[in-house]
Design an enzyme around this catalytic site. Structure first.
Site, PDB file in Angstrom:
ATOM      1  NE  ARG A  95      -3.458   2.647   2.550  1.00 22.24           N
ATOM      2  CZ  ARG A  95      -4.492   2.875   3.193  1.00 22.24           C
ATOM      3  NH1 ARG A  95      -5.148   1.944   4.242  1.00 22.24           N
ATOM      4  NH2 ARG A  95      -5.218   4.034   3.138  1.00 22.24           N
ATOM      5  CG  ASN A 149     -10.927  -1.219  -0.972  1.00 21.35           C
ATOM      6  OD1 ASN A 149     -12.018  -1.041  -1.747  1.00 21.35           O
ATOM      7  ND2 ASN A 149     -11.040  -0.895   0.306  1.00 21.35           N
ATOM      8  CB  CYS A 171     -17.957  -0.041  -0.421  1.00 25.54           C
ATOM      9  SG  CYS A 171     -17.003   1.380   0.428  1.00 25.54           S
ATOM     10  CG  ASP A 172     -16.523   0.807   5.507  1.00 26.61           C
ATOM     11  OD1 ASP A 172     -16.139   1.464   4.395  1.00 26.61           O
ATOM     12  OD2 ASP A 172     -15.860   0.788   6.421  1.00 26.61           O
ATOM     13  CG  HIS A 201     -14.169   3.903  -2.809  1.00 29.12           C
ATOM     14  ND1 HIS A 201     -12.469   3.279  -2.534  1.00 29.12           N
ATOM     15  CD2 HIS A 201     -15.139   3.361  -1.825  1.00 29.12           C
ATOM     16  CE1 HIS A 201     -12.786   2.530  -1.376  1.00 29.12           C
ATOM     17  NE2 HIS A 201     -14.323   2.661  -0.960  1.00 29.12           N
ATOM     18  CE1 TYR A 266     -11.558   8.005   0.545  1.00 30.09           C
ATOM     19  CE2 TYR A 266     -11.071   6.030  -0.746  1.00 30.09           C
ATOM     20  CZ  TYR A 266     -11.097   6.660   0.612  1.00 30.09           C
ATOM     21  OH  TYR A 266     -10.047   6.145   1.747  1.00 30.09           O
ATOM     22  NE  ARG A 286      -5.768   6.590   6.513  1.00 29.79           N
ATOM     23  CZ  ARG A 286      -6.065   6.680   7.669  1.00 29.79           C
ATOM     24  NH1 ARG A 286      -5.373   7.858   8.336  1.00 29.79           N
ATOM     25  NH2 ARG A 286      -6.867   6.237   8.499  1.00 29.79           N
TER      26      ARG A 286
HETATM   27  N1  LIG Z   1     -14.795  -1.823   1.320  1.00 30.16           N
HETATM   28  C1  LIG Z   1     -14.889  -1.503   2.354  1.00 30.16           C
HETATM   29  O1  LIG Z   1     -15.533  -0.921   2.781  1.00 30.16           O
HETATM   30  C2  LIG Z   1     -13.721  -1.406   3.438  1.00 30.16           C
HETATM   31  C3  LIG Z   1     -13.328  -0.763   4.589  1.00 30.16           C
HETATM   32  C4  LIG Z   1     -12.037  -1.144   5.039  1.00 30.16           C
HETATM   33  C5  LIG Z   1     -11.211  -1.884   4.679  1.00 30.16           C
HETATM   34  N2  LIG Z   1     -11.250  -2.544   3.610  1.00 30.16           N
HETATM   35  C6  LIG Z   1     -10.405  -3.479   3.129  1.00 30.16           C
HETATM   36  O2  LIG Z   1     -10.323  -4.387   3.958  1.00 30.16           O
HETATM   37  C7  LIG Z   1      -8.977  -4.973   3.738  1.00 30.16           C
HETATM   38  C8  LIG Z   1      -8.222  -5.327   4.982  1.00 30.16           C
HETATM   39  O3  LIG Z   1      -7.697  -3.990   5.486  1.00 30.16           O
HETATM   40  P1  LIG Z   1      -6.747  -3.831   6.637  1.00 30.16           P
HETATM   41  O4  LIG Z   1      -6.279  -2.387   6.492  1.00 30.16           O
HETATM   42  O5  LIG Z   1      -7.183  -4.508   7.791  1.00 30.16           O
HETATM   43  O6  LIG Z   1      -5.317  -4.718   5.957  1.00 30.16           O
HETATM   44  P2  LIG Z   1      -4.212  -5.686   6.881  1.00 30.16           P
HETATM   45  O7  LIG Z   1      -3.339  -5.624   6.201  1.00 30.16           O
HETATM   46  O8  LIG Z   1      -4.412  -5.226   8.144  1.00 30.16           O
HETATM   47  O9  LIG Z   1      -5.263  -6.886   6.641  1.00 30.16           O
HETATM   48  C9  LIG Z   1      -5.363  -7.872   5.602  1.00 30.16           C
HETATM   49  C10 LIG Z   1      -4.913  -9.110   5.976  1.00 30.16           C
HETATM   50  O10 LIG Z   1      -5.061  -9.895   4.830  1.00 30.16           O
HETATM   51  C11 LIG Z   1      -4.205 -10.951   4.678  1.00 30.16           C
HETATM   52  N3  LIG Z   1      -3.948 -11.471   3.298  1.00 30.16           N
HETATM   53  C12 LIG Z   1      -3.348 -10.835   2.214  1.00 30.16           C
HETATM   54  N4  LIG Z   1      -3.630 -11.374   1.461  1.00 30.16           N
HETATM   55  C13 LIG Z   1      -4.073 -12.588   1.560  1.00 30.16           C
HETATM   56  C14 LIG Z   1      -4.430 -13.997   1.142  1.00 30.16           C
HETATM   57  N5  LIG Z   1      -4.137 -14.034  -0.511  1.00 30.16           N
HETATM   58  N6  LIG Z   1      -5.282 -14.793   1.689  1.00 30.16           N
HETATM   59  C15 LIG Z   1      -5.573 -14.744   2.858  1.00 30.16           C
HETATM   60  N7  LIG Z   1      -5.182 -13.719   3.602  1.00 30.16           N
HETATM   61  C16 LIG Z   1      -4.467 -12.474   2.891  1.00 30.16           C
HETATM   62  C17 LIG Z   1      -3.101 -10.213   5.161  1.00 30.16           C
HETATM   63  O11 LIG Z   1      -1.820 -11.069   5.864  1.00 30.16           O
HETATM   64  C18 LIG Z   1      -3.634  -9.440   6.351  1.00 30.16           C
HETATM   65  O12 LIG Z   1      -3.687 -10.087   7.712  1.00 30.16           O
HETATM   66  C19 LIG Z   1      -8.318  -4.254   2.729  1.00 30.16           C
HETATM   67  O13 LIG Z   1      -8.436  -4.754   1.517  1.00 30.16           O
HETATM   68  C20 LIG Z   1      -8.963  -2.847   2.892  1.00 30.16           C
HETATM   69  O14 LIG Z   1      -8.795  -2.037   1.649  1.00 30.16           O
HETATM   70  C21 LIG Z   1     -12.539  -2.471   2.711  1.00 30.16           C
HETATM   71  O1  LIG Z   2      -7.083   4.972   4.817  1.00 32.42           O
HETATM   72  P1  LIG Z   2      -7.944   3.929   5.932  1.00 32.42           P
HETATM   73  O2  LIG Z   2      -7.264   2.369   5.792  1.00 32.42           O
HETATM   74  O3  LIG Z   2      -8.133   4.175   7.121  1.00 32.42           O
HETATM   75  O4  LIG Z   2      -9.384   3.691   5.253  1.00 32.42           O
HETATM   76  C1  LIG Z   2      -9.731   3.213   3.769  1.00 32.42           C
HETATM   77  C2  LIG Z   2     -11.002   2.940   3.839  1.00 32.42           C
HETATM   78  O5  LIG Z   2     -11.721   3.812   3.869  1.00 32.42           O
HETATM   79  C3  LIG Z   2     -13.036   3.763   3.419  1.00 32.42           C
HETATM   80  O6  LIG Z   2     -13.538   3.010   4.651  1.00 32.42           O
HETATM   81  C4  LIG Z   2     -13.959   3.760   5.908  1.00 32.42           C
HETATM   82  C5  LIG Z   2     -15.353   4.505   5.780  1.00 32.42           C
HETATM   83  O7  LIG Z   2     -15.339   5.288   4.739  1.00 32.42           O
HETATM   84  C6  LIG Z   2     -15.897   5.272   7.176  1.00 32.42           C
HETATM   85  O8  LIG Z   2     -17.120   5.590   7.071  1.00 32.42           O
HETATM   86  C7  LIG Z   2     -15.450   4.273   8.311  1.00 32.42           C
HETATM   87  O9  LIG Z   2     -16.485   3.383   8.230  1.00 32.42           O
HETATM   88  O10 LIG Z   2     -14.276   3.766   8.097  1.00 32.42           O
HETATM   89  C8  LIG Z   2     -13.735   3.031   6.890  1.00 32.42           C
HETATM   90  C9  LIG Z   2     -12.372   2.387   7.090  1.00 32.42           C
HETATM   91  O11 LIG Z   2     -11.680   3.546   7.218  1.00 32.42           O
HETATM   92  C10 LIG Z   2     -13.482   2.904   2.501  1.00 32.42           C
HETATM   93  O12 LIG Z   2     -14.679   2.609   2.243  1.00 32.42           O
HETATM   94  C11 LIG Z   2     -12.252   1.847   2.381  1.00 32.42           C
HETATM   95  O13 LIG Z   2     -12.729   1.023   1.313  1.00 32.42           O
HETATM   96  C12 LIG Z   2     -10.997   1.949   2.505  1.00 32.42           C
HETATM   97  O14 LIG Z   2     -10.400   0.762   2.838  1.00 32.42           O
HETATM   98 MN   LIG Z   3     -14.787   0.995   0.648  1.00 32.50          MN
END
Ligand SMILES: NC(=O)c1ccc[n+]([C@@H]2O[C@H](COP(=O)([O-])OP(=O)(O)OC[C@H]3O[C@@H](n4cnc5c(N)ncnc54)[C@H](O)[C@@H]3O)[C@@H](O)[C@H]2O)c1
Ligand SMILES: O=P(O)(O)OC[C@H]1O[C@H](O[C@H]2[C@H](O)[C@@H](O)[C@@H](O)O[C@@H]2CO)[C@H](O)[C@@H](O)[C@@H]1O
Ligand SMILES: [Mn+2]
Length: 459
Positions: A95, A149, A171-172, A201, A266, A286
């Site tokens: 990242r 993501n 997505c949240d 986003h 975003y 970030r």
């Molecule tokens: N869509 C949303 O609204 C939303 C919100 C928050 C976070 N996210 C997503 O959630 C995910 C986790 O975020 P985070 O900040 O906690 O990251 P993080 O790195 O702390 O956690 C991710 C985990 O996934 C594991 N991992 C990676 N590749 C893997 C694979 N192929 N198989 C099994 N495990 C695997 C890593 O080892 C790690 O422990 C990210 O993709 C982030 O973008 C999405």
């Molecule tokens: O930069 P990060 O890792 O703090 O956050 C990236 C994520 O941002 C969004 O999720 C937010 C959301 O917008 C907010 O409302 C709240 O729920 O916290 C979330 C996590 O920060 C986004 O939707 C994710 O896809 C990103 O991974």
């Molecule tokens: Mn999202």
């Protein structure tokens, strides 16, 4: 109290979000009863810290819930009803590069938007497809609730490569912004019924009503025009971070471009990329902020529980906003027909864009999955932006499938965040070097033509 007891595997067990989600699951057991919880990760050491602390929490709060953690896909995916997927392909190390490499070229460096999001997409596609295949092999009836993501690119890849799989992409971010809207108008988030169109986003609210049908959009617009989505009440600590505060404030300038619709935060990366670059620190992005903040907080909380051998030190916080994941699981399990924003194939939901684009729109979710609600025709400006961004994401999937350098260069070139094909190429070449371990090896077109700037002048 619902009857059926569920088994859930969390893929990405070592995620910074896992503990909060497990606490939220425990809190919601009356809605979604649990018989088994498993964590699965491909990084045993990272997952173990979170898992050992969760084991202590469960032993004290819900000893009847069977718990295990594993790096073995067969163990993880056998006998499960739901997979909650939040993996981060390449981890924080990658990242950071997704953010810093484009910034070196004065281009937006962001987790899911622009070249950083494209690079992350090229890593995530294969990993998510692998998870789906494990799920279908070991628990064919299981549903995957995916919020890994970059959700938009992942969803497009699933549409093309696993069209019949039981994967729901969600997505949240709309949930988070709607919580802010509800604070602005003094209601609770569950009181709101919204209309929204766009991609993940990348979208706009066109209506925010209460259940009685009163329209609040003008009132929220007046507030956002002055403060963005910054509100006085902060419910989650991570949004106190300076970068999130800036993002919520900047919504004011997003609204200025179209004052009739409420923007997703975003959009700032697409509408004000020059501003974003100017206000970024290329040496501290970030990823660094999260490593020094959320990641440290969560892992030291876990270690405290492990050292104390009790959860009574009270270190894990419930991720209450994540209850939308339980709403979604309940909608599938109990056919609740919950109205939620989901990422689905357009098929006419937005009348005047292509049917085969993965859009984010309100859906009614029941036991067969989401049924999109039609949002009608959208204005020229948004239509242009969505079509452009959708083609960027399709080019990324095409590049991954065909191992095509040319397609990926076109994807970066088309992205609204990148000023020229030349800059796109320079960023891409650096991203390729950084992602050798993760991306398929990209092949060059047999008719490749070199840029004038690439050709060395003859002495
Ligand atoms: N869509 C949303 O609204 C939303 C919100 C928050 C976070 N996210 C997503 O959630 C995910 C986790 O975020 P985070 O900040 O906690 O990251 P993080 O790195 O702390 O956690 C991710 C985990 O996934 C594991 N991992 C990676 N590749 C893997 C694979 N192929 N198989 C099994 N495990 C695997 C890593 O080892 C790690 O422990 C990210 O993709 C982030 O973008 C999405
Ligand atoms: O930069 P990060 O890792 O703090 O956050 C990236 C994520 O941002 C969004 O999720 C937010 C959301 O917008 C907010 O409302 C709240 O729920 O916290 C979330 C996590 O920060 C986004 O939707 C994710 O896809 C990103 O991974
Ligand atoms: Mn999202």
């Amino acid at each position: 109290m619902n009857e059926k007891q569920h088994a859930i595997v969390i893929a990405g067990g070592g995620s910074t979000y896992t503990a909060g989600i497990v606490m939220m699951l425990l809190e919601n057991r009356d809605r979604l009863p649990l018989r088994k919880l498993k964590l699965y990760d491909n990084d045993a050491a990272r997952q173990e810290v979170i898992a050992k602390a969760i084991a202590i929490e469960l032993q004290e709060k819900a000893p009847e819930v069977e718990f295990e953690y594993t790096t073995d896909p067969q163990v993880a995916f056998t006998d499960v009803d739901f997979c909650f997927a939040h993996i981060r392909s390449g981890g924080y190390k990658m990242r950071e590069l997704d953010e810093k490499i484009p910034l070196k070229h004065h281009v937006v460096g962001q987790e899911t938007c622009g070249p950083g999001g494209i690079a992350y997409g090229m890593r995530s596609i294969g990993d998510i497809i692998e998870l789906i295949d494990y799920m279908e092999q070991y628990s064919p009836e299981c549903w995957m609730l995916n919020y890994s993501n970059p959700a938009s690119i992942v969803a497009e890849a699933c549409r093309q490569l696993r069209p019949d799989s039981k994967i729901l992409n969600i997505c949240d971010m709309p949930v988070g912004t709607q919580r802010r809207m509800s604070q602005i108008i003094g209601l609770s988030p569950k009181d709101l019924e919204v209309r929204y169109f766009g991609m993940n986003h990348f979208g706009w609210w066109t209506s925010v009503k209460d259940k009685a049908g009163h329209e609040y959009l003008p009132q929220i617009r007046d507030y956002v025009a002055e403060h963005g989505y910054l509100t006085q009440i902060e419910v989650d600590i991570q949004h106190m971070d300076a970068s999130w505060q800036a993002t919520h404030k900047k919504a004011q300038d997003l609204l200025a471009v179209d004052p009739h619709r409420l923007p997703n935060t975003y959009l700032k990366y697409y509408l004000y990329p020059d501003y974003v670059v100017e206000h970024s620190d290329p040496n501290y992005t970030r990823a660094n902020e999260v490593e020094d903040g959320r990641e440290k907080r969560v892992f030291s909380a876990a270690r405290k529980i492990i050292d104390a051998k009790t959860s009574k030190v009270g270190e894990f916080a419930i991720d209450s906003h994540a209850s939308f994941i339980v709403d979604l699981a309940c909608a599938i399990a109990y056919n609740t027909h919950e109205r939620m924003l989901m990422i689905v194939e357009n098929n006419g939901a937005i009348a005047n864009i292509d049917p085969d684009i993965m859009v984010e729109v309100p859906c009614i979710v029941g036991n067969n999955g989401p049924e999109p609600l039609t949002q009608g025709k959208i204005p020229l400006f948004q239509r242009g932006m969505i079509m452009e961004q959708a083609m960027v994401e399709k080019l990324v999937v095409q590049a991954w499938v065909n191992h095509s350098y040319q397609s990926l260069w076109q994807a970066l070139t088309l992205s609204k965040t990148v000023p020229s094909a030349e800059v796109a190429k320079a960023v891409l070449d650096d991203l390729i070097a950084a992602n050798q371990e993760y991306w398929p090896e990209l092949k060059h077109d047999e008719h490749e033509v070199h840029l004038m700037s690439d050709v060395q002048p003859v002495e």
